[in-house]
Design a protein around this motif. Structure first.
Motif, mmCIF file in Angstrom:
data_model
loop_
_atom_site.group_PDB
_atom_site.id
_atom_site.type_symbol
_atom_site.label_atom_id
_atom_site.label_comp_id
_atom_site.label_asym_id
_atom_site.label_seq_id
_atom_site.Cartn_x
_atom_site.Cartn_y
_atom_site.Cartn_z
ATOM 1 N N THR A 28 -14.896 -3.021 -32.124
ATOM 2 C CA THR A 28 -13.495 -2.628 -32.228
ATOM 3 C C THR A 28 -12.944 -2.918 -33.621
ATOM 4 O OG1 THR A 28 -13.174 -3.129 -29.879
ATOM 5 C CG2 THR A 28 -11.204 -2.872 -31.218
ATOM 6 N N MET A 29 -13.229 -4.087 -34.147
ATOM 7 C CA MET A 29 -12.757 -4.437 -35.487
ATOM 8 C C MET A 29 -13.365 -3.519 -36.542
ATOM 9 S SD MET A 29 -10.594 -6.793 -34.989
ATOM 10 C CE MET A 29 -10.321 -7.330 -36.685
ATOM 11 N N SER A 30 -14.621 -3.135 -36.361
ATOM 12 C CA SER A 30 -15.256 -2.189 -37.280
ATOM 13 C C SER A 30 -14.563 -0.838 -37.231
ATOM 14 C CB SER A 30 -16.743 -2.031 -36.934
ATOM 15 O OG SER A 30 -17.434 -3.252 -37.050
ATOM 16 N N ALA A 31 -14.183 -0.416 -36.028
ATOM 17 C CA ALA A 31 -13.465 0.850 -35.877
ATOM 18 C C ALA A 31 -12.115 0.785 -36.582
ATOM 19 C CB ALA A 31 -13.270 1.167 -34.393
ATOM 20 N N PHE A 32 -11.410 -0.342 -36.438
ATOM 21 C CA PHE A 32 -10.120 -0.512 -37.112
ATOM 22 C C PHE A 32 -10.290 -0.427 -38.633
ATOM 23 C CE2 PHE A 32 -8.276 -3.296 -33.452
ATOM 24 C CZ PHE A 32 -8.189 -2.159 -32.675
ATOM 25 N N LEU A 33 -11.324 -1.061 -39.143
ATOM 26 C CA LEU A 33 -11.568 -1.050 -40.585
ATOM 27 C C LEU A 33 -11.836 0.363 -41.081
ATOM 28 C CD1 LEU A 33 -11.939 -2.663 -43.187
ATOM 29 C CD2 LEU A 33 -14.362 -2.956 -42.574
ATOM 30 N N LEU A 34 -12.649 1.115 -40.349
ATOM 31 C CA LEU A 34 -12.928 2.507 -40.713
ATOM 32 C C LEU A 34 -11.661 3.350 -40.653
ATOM 33 C CD1 LEU A 34 -16.351 3.347 -38.996
ATOM 34 C CD2 LEU A 34 -15.823 3.488 -41.434
ATOM 35 N N LEU A 35 -10.891 3.170 -39.596
ATOM 36 C CA LEU A 35 -9.647 3.926 -39.438
ATOM 37 C C LEU A 35 -8.691 3.673 -40.594
ATOM 38 C CD1 LEU A 35 -8.879 3.519 -35.626
ATOM 39 C CD2 LEU A 35 -8.895 5.690 -36.847
ATOM 40 N N LEU A 36 -8.487 2.413 -40.910
ATOM 41 C CA LEU A 36 -7.507 2.056 -41.928
ATOM 42 C C LEU A 36 -7.969 2.461 -43.329
ATOM 43 C CD1 LEU A 36 -4.797 0.714 -42.408
ATOM 44 C CD2 LEU A 36 -5.972 -1.488 -42.609
ATOM 45 N N SER A 37 -9.195 2.108 -43.677
ATOM 46 C CA SER A 37 -9.687 2.432 -45.020
ATOM 47 C C SER A 37 -9.831 3.938 -45.209
ATOM 48 C CB SER A 37 -11.029 1.733 -45.265
ATOM 49 O OG SER A 37 -12.000 2.142 -44.306
ATOM 50 N N GLY A 38 -10.299 4.649 -44.172
ATOM 51 C CA GLY A 38 -10.431 6.101 -44.271
ATOM 52 C C GLY A 38 -9.095 6.792 -44.402
ATOM 53 N N SER A 39 -8.104 6.315 -43.671
ATOM 54 C CA SER A 39 -6.767 6.912 -43.741
ATOM 55 C C SER A 39 -6.143 6.697 -45.112
ATOM 56 C CB SER A 39 -5.864 6.324 -42.657
ATOM 57 O OG SER A 39 -6.363 6.628 -41.360
ATOM 58 N N VAL A 40 -6.292 5.491 -45.659
ATOM 59 C CA VAL A 40 -5.745 5.196 -46.990
ATOM 60 C C VAL A 40 -6.420 6.069 -48.043
ATOM 61 C CG1 VAL A 40 -5.565 3.445 -48.783
ATOM 62 C CG2 VAL A 40 -5.047 2.851 -46.410
ATOM 63 N N LEU A 41 -7.743 6.173 -47.981
ATOM 64 C CA LEU A 41 -8.479 6.978 -48.953
ATOM 65 C C LEU A 41 -8.132 8.456 -48.815
ATOM 66 C CD1 LEU A 41 -10.615 7.108 -51.173
ATOM 67 C CD2 LEU A 41 -12.368 7.262 -49.376
ATOM 68 N N GLY A 42 -8.072 8.947 -47.577
ATOM 69 C CA GLY A 42 -7.760 10.361 -47.357
ATOM 70 C C GLY A 42 -6.362 10.725 -47.799
ATOM 71 N N ALA A 43 -5.395 9.861 -47.505
ATOM 72 C CA ALA A 43 -4.004 10.165 -47.853
ATOM 73 C C ALA A 43 -3.746 9.996 -49.346
ATOM 74 C CB ALA A 43 -3.063 9.260 -47.060
ATOM 75 N N SER A 44 -4.336 8.976 -49.959
ATOM 76 C CA SER A 44 -4.059 8.706 -51.374
ATOM 77 C C SER A 44 -4.647 9.745 -52.308
ATOM 78 C CB SER A 44 -4.586 7.311 -51.745
ATOM 79 O OG SER A 44 -5.998 7.261 -51.600
ATOM 80 N N THR A 45 -5.634 10.489 -51.853
ATOM 81 C CA THR A 45 -6.261 11.501 -52.707
ATOM 82 C C THR A 45 -5.863 12.925 -52.323
ATOM 83 O OG1 THR A 45 -8.224 11.531 -51.269
ATOM 84 C CG2 THR A 45 -8.254 10.020 -53.148
ATOM 85 N N ASP A 46 -4.949 13.063 -51.376
ATOM 86 C CA ASP A 46 -4.555 14.392 -50.897
ATOM 87 C C ASP A 46 -3.444 14.965 -51.788
ATOM 88 O OD1 ASP A 46 -4.913 16.194 -48.302
ATOM 89 O OD2 ASP A 46 -2.788 16.209 -48.827
ATOM 90 N N GLN A 56 -5.811 23.996 -47.596
ATOM 91 C CA GLN A 56 -5.504 22.681 -48.157
ATOM 92 C C GLN A 56 -6.770 21.832 -48.138
ATOM 93 O OE1 GLN A 56 -2.192 21.593 -45.548
ATOM 94 N NE2 GLN A 56 -0.708 22.238 -47.099
ATOM 95 N N PHE A 57 -7.617 22.082 -49.127
ATOM 96 C CA PHE A 57 -8.922 21.431 -49.157
ATOM 97 C C PHE A 57 -8.832 20.049 -49.808
ATOM 98 C CE2 PHE A 57 -9.877 25.854 -48.592
ATOM 99 C CZ PHE A 57 -10.991 25.855 -47.769
ATOM 100 N N PRO A 58 -9.432 19.063 -49.175
ATOM 101 C CA PRO A 58 -9.386 17.711 -49.742
ATOM 102 C C PRO A 58 -10.365 17.553 -50.903
ATOM 103 C CG PRO A 58 -10.698 17.713 -47.734
ATOM 104 C CD PRO A 58 -10.139 19.104 -47.882
ATOM 105 N N THR A 59 -10.170 16.507 -51.688
ATOM 106 C CA THR A 59 -11.098 16.146 -52.743
ATOM 107 C C THR A 59 -12.355 15.534 -52.114
ATOM 108 O OG1 THR A 59 -10.182 13.933 -52.944
ATOM 109 C CG2 THR A 59 -9.152 15.665 -54.280
ATOM 110 N N PRO A 60 -13.435 15.373 -52.878
ATOM 111 C CA PRO A 60 -14.617 14.694 -52.325
ATOM 112 C C PRO A 60 -14.295 13.308 -51.758
ATOM 113 C CG PRO A 60 -15.199 15.793 -54.372
ATOM 114 C CD PRO A 60 -13.707 15.938 -54.215
ATOM 115 N N ALA A 61 -13.438 12.554 -52.490
ATOM 116 C CA ALA A 61 -13.040 11.237 -51.980
ATOM 117 C C ALA A 61 -12.216 11.381 -50.701
ATOM 118 C CB ALA A 61 -12.244 10.476 -53.041
ATOM 119 N N GLY A 62 -11.349 12.389 -50.676
ATOM 120 C CA GLY A 62 -10.550 12.638 -49.479
ATOM 121 C C GLY A 62 -11.417 13.016 -48.294
ATOM 122 N N THR A 63 -12.449 13.813 -48.551
ATOM 123 C CA THR A 63 -13.376 14.195 -47.481
ATOM 124 C C THR A 63 -14.076 12.968 -46.917
ATOM 125 O OG1 THR A 63 -13.762 16.343 -48.537
ATOM 126 C CG2 THR A 63 -15.382 15.609 -46.915
#
Length: 335
Positions: A136-154, A283-290
């Protein structure tokens, strides 16, 4: 008699993929079509859209009850008083979701709203004492870090959209926790269709007020701009139909599949939704966003898997309550 016994397994096998396809298609369609109306065609009146969509859902369940196909309890003031706070949160979920979609890409809106998994789980821990394991904690980490990376590069991210998406996360978590904390006994009386009827019916008065107040703004937009566009007519027609049958397909999928399958479908559903949104709105994301999108969606799937394992360990393969904060939301709220 023998033929019907032989046909039953075949029909069951046929029903499972069809129910999954119907539920997934309706869920994805609601997001994409609402985004088209608000973003592409400039119908910037989310409460108006939600009012007519919820009205369609109410009409649909009332007709089904009159035909004897479903049943739900009549309106009772004692139930209404307890259910009303939940309905206001339900309206908040729908309105903030559309307002977030107005200025965010589908993929970023999906990523941010997916963070409700974390906030709801934290509330579940604080209120009910539920614990987290390593998965569960691993899932939270993936969710949070992925969301930050996806949103910050969009390229289409905006502060306004992020604020509305954040408020949507708050409303979603409050909705689920209130349902479990306050209405655990009432849900038994409501049955399967009661929450659908109460939620959508009680949402109409608070939605009607802004709809009437803004009538002079949105009606000319409909008459002068939108009704001359055959694409808009088609989208509005499909939206009303899909919003009416969305709940039915959700419950059909719940009854035709196992709890594990239903929750997995809810998690996987975000993948085609994100891909379709990228291509439909260009609205295609960047490689980092992907990379961030894949990580966040993977975190959502990992969390679903962790919850299914926990349910199997705690009580075997039994149906998760629709009111559980860890269950997929079937209450006509995919927008």
């Amino acid at each position: 008699m023998t033929e019907s016994k032989d046909e039953a397994p075949f029909m069951k096998k046929f029903e499972v993929p069809v129910s999954i396809l119907a539920y997934a298609s309706c869920s994805i369609s609601m997001v994409i079509l609402n985004k088209l109306m608000i973003g592409t065609y400039g119908f910037n009146f989310p409460t108006v859209l939600i009012f007519f969509q919820n009205l369609s859902a109410v009409v649909f369940v009332v007709v089904l009850k009159q035909l004897g196909m479903i049943d739900y309890p009549p309106l009772e003031m004692s139930k209404v008083k307890r259910w009303l706070p939940l309905t206001l949160l339900f309206v908040g979920m729908l309105v903030t979701s559309l307002l977030a979609l107005r200025t965010l890409s589908v993929q970023v809106a999906t990523l941010i709203k997916n963070l409700a998994i974390i906030t709801t789980a934290v509330g579940d821990w604080a209120i009910f004492g539920h614990t987290f394991n390593a998965m569960t904690m691993s899932a939270f980490l993936l969710l949070l870090s992925g969301s930050v990376l996806g949103a910050s590069t969009d390229a289409w991210v905006s502060l306004e959209g992020l604020v509305w998406a954040g408020l949507n996360v708050a409303c979603t978590s409050a909705f689920q926790l209130y349902m479990k904390l306050v209405l655990n006994d009432l849900k038994q009386e409501m049955g399967r269709w009661g929450p659908v009827y109460y939620n959508n019916l009680l949402s109409l008065p608070p939605l009607l007020l802004p709809t009437l107040y803004m009538y002079s703004d949105w009606m000319p937009k409909v008459q002068d701009d939108l009704m001359d566009n055959p694409n808009v007519k088609a989208i509005m027609g499909v939206l009303m139909v899909v919003s009416a049958i969305m709940t039915m397909t959700s419950f059909w999928c719940m009854s035709a599949t196992s709890p594990t399958t239903y929750s997995v479908v809810g998690g996987i559903n975000k993948v085609p939704m994100t891909v379709i949104g990228i291509y439909v709105f260009n609205q295609f994301p960047t490689p980092a966003g992907t990379l961030g999108i894949c990580g966040a969606l993977g975190g959502g799937l990992l969390y679903t898997h962790a919850m299914n394992l926990k349910r199997a360990e705690d009580a075997g393969e039994k149906s998760p309550s629709m009111y559980s904060p860890t269950a997929v939301k079937p209450l006509h709220s995919p927008r």
